[in-house]
Design a protein around this motif. Sequence first.
Motif, short mmCIF file in Angstrom:
data_model
loop_
_atom_site.label_atom_id
_atom_site.label_comp_id
_atom_site.label_asym_id
_atom_site.label_seq_id
_atom_site.Cartn_x
_atom_site.Cartn_y
_atom_site.Cartn_z
N ALA A 299 40.03 60.95 39.66
CA ALA A 299 40.36 59.71 38.96
C ALA A 299 41.67 59.78 38.18
O ALA A 299 42.34 58.77 38.00
N TYR A 300 42.06 60.97 37.75
CA TYR A 300 43.29 61.12 36.97
C TYR A 300 44.37 61.87 37.74
O TYR A 300 45.32 62.38 37.16
N ASP B 291 41.10 66.09 30.37
CA ASP B 291 41.89 66.33 31.56
C ASP B 291 41.11 67.18 32.55
O ASP B 291 40.99 68.39 32.40
N ASP C 250 49.17 59.89 46.55
CA ASP C 250 49.53 59.73 45.14
C ASP C 250 50.46 58.53 45.02
O ASP C 250 51.36 58.36 45.85
N THR D 95 34.76 65.86 30.01
CA THR D 95 35.69 64.78 29.72
C THR D 95 37.06 65.38 29.40
O THR D 95 37.22 66.58 29.25
N ARG E 7 41.81 67.59 35.74
CA ARG E 7 42.63 68.05 36.87
C ARG E 7 42.61 69.57 37.05
O ARG E 7 42.42 70.04 38.19
#
Length: 152
Positions: A102-103, A46, A69, A44, A48
């Motif tokens: 997702a982020y 960040d 993006d 869980t 990226r």
Amino acid sequence: MRISFYTVGKGHEDYVREGIEDFTARVNRYYSCTWKILPPARHTGDARPQEAGPILAALSPDDYLVLLDERGRTWTSEQLAGFIATRANDSCRHLVFLIGGAYGVDETVRARAQFTWSLSTLVFPHQLVRLILSEQVYRACTILRNEKYHHS
């Protein structure tokens, strides 16, 4: 030229699978086209930076990377067709469209991209982006061949 669609996440959900497979098969009439689904980060927070490694490892140095993006540049379908034609005319061997996690994506991936494209100022679920992306690339191919699919 080969076209690949890379995405971070789970496999195609049933509600979009048929459409994705159909449009991918249609793109294959014009360019060799494949999907690569990269696993999302397991922790869980960040994710990226953790997802950047597999993304960058999947790319060859000469791949032309287009990052999808919401902060990217928008195109009309005709502009997308022109972009694909330009890449083919420039002897691009492998055009990769990337749907990040997702982020979003890590800055290292963003820096690797030659172009950042926004499908819309709206935010869509990743599964729908896959379907829209495959359809729009197919549409671009038909525009390049002056086929009847696209009505402008």
